[in-house]
Motif scaffolding. Sequence first.
Motif, PDB file in Angstrom:
ATOM      1  N   ALA A 105       0.827  -1.210   0.000  1.00 47.44           N
ATOM      2  CA  ALA A 105       0.000   0.000   0.000  1.00 47.44           C
ATOM      3  C   ALA A 105       0.865   1.265   0.000  1.00 47.44           C
ATOM      4  O   ALA A 105       0.622   2.201  -0.772  1.00 47.44           O
ATOM      5  N   LEU A 106       1.891   1.300   0.856  1.00 41.70           N
ATOM      6  CA  LEU A 106       2.762   2.484   0.908  1.00 41.70           C
ATOM      7  C   LEU A 106       3.559   2.648  -0.382  1.00 41.70           C
ATOM      8  O   LEU A 106       3.725   3.766  -0.891  1.00 41.70           O
ATOM      9  N   GLY A 107       4.066   1.545  -0.912  1.00 36.67           N
ATOM     10  CA  GLY A 107       4.832   1.625  -2.151  1.00 36.67           C
ATOM     11  C   GLY A 107       3.998   2.123  -3.315  1.00 36.67           C
ATOM     12  O   GLY A 107       4.476   2.895  -4.161  1.00 36.67           O
ATOM     13  N   MET A 108       2.744   1.713  -3.369  1.00 35.33           N
ATOM     14  CA  MET A 108       1.871   2.188  -4.447  1.00 35.33           C
ATOM     15  C   MET A 108       1.704   3.702  -4.406  1.00 35.33           C
ATOM     16  O   MET A 108       1.715   4.367  -5.439  1.00 35.33           O
ATOM     17  N   LEU A 109       1.538   4.239  -3.212  1.00 30.11           N
ATOM     18  CA  LEU A 109       1.349   5.683  -3.095  1.00 30.11           C
ATOM     19  C   LEU A 109       2.586   6.455  -3.541  1.00 30.11           C
ATOM     20  O   LEU A 109       2.476   7.605  -3.993  1.00 30.11           O
ATOM     21  N   LEU A 110       3.765   5.859  -3.426  1.00 25.67           N
ATOM     22  CA  LEU A 110       4.997   6.507  -3.882  1.00 25.67           C
ATOM     23  C   LEU A 110       5.239   6.287  -5.367  1.00 25.67           C
ATOM     24  O   LEU A 110       5.587   7.212  -6.107  1.00 25.67           O
ATOM     25  N   VAL A 111       5.041   5.045  -5.825  1.00 22.26           N
ATOM     26  CA  VAL A 111       5.375   4.701  -7.209  1.00 22.26           C
ATOM     27  C   VAL A 111       4.422   5.374  -8.183  1.00 22.26           C
ATOM     28  O   VAL A 111       4.832   5.755  -9.288  1.00 22.26           O
ATOM     29  N   GLY A 112       3.160   5.547  -7.806  1.00 25.65           N
ATOM     30  CA  GLY A 112       2.191   6.127  -8.730  1.00 25.65           C
ATOM     31  C   GLY A 112       2.622   7.482  -9.269  1.00 25.65           C
ATOM     32  O   GLY A 112       2.833   7.634 -10.488  1.00 25.65           O
ATOM     33  N   SER A 159       4.955  -3.436  -5.310  1.00 24.13           N
ATOM     34  CA  SER A 159       3.952  -2.404  -5.561  1.00 24.13           C
ATOM     35  C   SER A 159       4.133  -1.750  -6.921  1.00 24.13           C
ATOM     36  O   SER A 159       3.157  -1.350  -7.565  1.00 24.13           O
ATOM     37  N   ALA A 160       5.376  -1.625  -7.381  1.00 20.47           N
ATOM     38  CA  ALA A 160       5.619  -0.996  -8.680  1.00 20.47           C
ATOM     39  C   ALA A 160       4.959  -1.778  -9.802  1.00 20.47           C
ATOM     40  O   ALA A 160       4.383  -1.198 -10.732  1.00 20.47           O
ATOM     41  N   ALA A 161       5.020  -3.100  -9.738  1.00 18.98           N
ATOM     42  CA  ALA A 161       4.431  -3.920 -10.799  1.00 18.98           C
ATOM     43  C   ALA A 161       2.918  -3.750 -10.845  1.00 18.98           C
ATOM     44  O   ALA A 161       2.329  -3.612 -11.925  1.00 18.98           O
TER      45      ALA A 161
END
Length: 509
Positions: A105-112, A159-161
């Motif tokens: 969840a945290l990685g998605m918010l950064l990678v987006g 999360s990046a994928a």
Amino acid sequence: MVVTSNLPLPPRRPTRTVPTPVSTSAAPTPATLRPAPAPVPRERDFTALPLRRRAAWVVLLGSLAALGAFTIDLYLPAFPALESELGASASQVQLTLTGTMVGVALGMLLVGPLSDAVGRRRPLLVGLGVHVVASLLCALAPSIEVLSVLRVLQGLGTSAASVIALAVVRDKFEGRGAARLQARLMVIVGVSPLFAPSIGGVLLELFHWRGLFVALAVLSASLAVAVGVLLPETVPARQRRRFRLVPALRGYVGLLRDPALIGLVLVAGMSMSAIFGYVAQSSFAFQQQYGLSAAAFGLVFATGGGMLVLGTQVNGSLVHRFSSQGLLVTGLSAGAVSGLLLVAGATTGAGGLLGLLVPLWLTMFSIGLVMPNSPVLALERHATAAGATAALLGASQHGVAAAAAPLGGSLPFAPATSMAVIMSGALLVALVVYLVFTRRTLARPPVLHGEEARLAAAAEAERVRQLEAEAARLAAAGRNEEHGDERRAAGKGAQAQPAGAACSPCTDC
């Protein structure tokens, strides 16, 4: 004084009309006078691609989207082995699962927003590299505490994928073809949590539990090679910019000012919660309460996943006839009704096992209609911030599902009733959210803010420039054709004029 002439006027030549682009700054027209949507360019129509290219896009993006589910669920059969070998309690082992979902969840918010700024390929390759390293370190973890920390890192990598797979769909395709590709990806995303534990069980029969993390490392490394070879950069160079964290956070604030997007994000989270409620409680419901063997449970469990696949496949076939919003409403309404029937069958026991399975299948089928359409509608509204929008969707799905997964054990009901209550409650909440936040606001265009507004304005200016160039080309072609007609008519007149005859007075000479 006005002077008039008695001479007859020459006949007027017919004039040609050239279509001109409609300015976006003009006053809005009534709904009945709005033009039909512009046709999708062939290169952006997924359904116009050859079968081999369509299959390649589905396999590549589907594998990227499924990496998160396999990272979370592949090692579930190894929980008893983790307890015994690492001397951990059941709650400590559960924390490794929660840590992964928090990392995702945290990685998605950064990678987006990062992928919106610098492009898709670099963040994706870096994320897959982090996943490879974290998976290999998990295979070497000496304690449950170290494993928990490494699982958070593993979630950040995967999360990046998940985010970029959804964003690439919006970058490359649009219209009903994009909705169909999205439906195919949702099949894979929805089915992966259902079958990843079964694959993990097979691998656990062959290898030590540490071998499961080696398998994840091999999977992510293979995906990194495939991305490096097959996936082009899908963000145009004119849209890329230097990434800055504060504007990225402001971008999320701007996105959350859209009530329709809030509703779609919550609907996506609730639908995933219903699936995780089924995954978490079904083994207790069917094996402990209904007395099924492990083999029989595997068969029944697979039928639920099959109905989810069927729902997404039917959705993919219907997007060319019905709107994504209409299919979303249908899925939510049908899911709410079948969920209530599921609760009734679980609490009363009417019809035995079949009385539980039939409404369960209907509920899973309805979720298959819901899952592809909420991301499609959200990404259509915020195309220039596709990465950040996909991040919000993914973070919502994993965050809400992380809370729903352990909820069944705390409810004072039998396992089947707990499963039914979680699934029915999630879909009822999703329906209410749609009616309150989404139904009316989807009809209004979103108000864009900050960097998203700037990029949207630039994209619109480019579209208007292309329309003006096309109108100028058509006008030039029309003038050339008119002059050609005049020359042909003049030539015919010269041939018909008798030798020595005088010209009649006219204004053409």
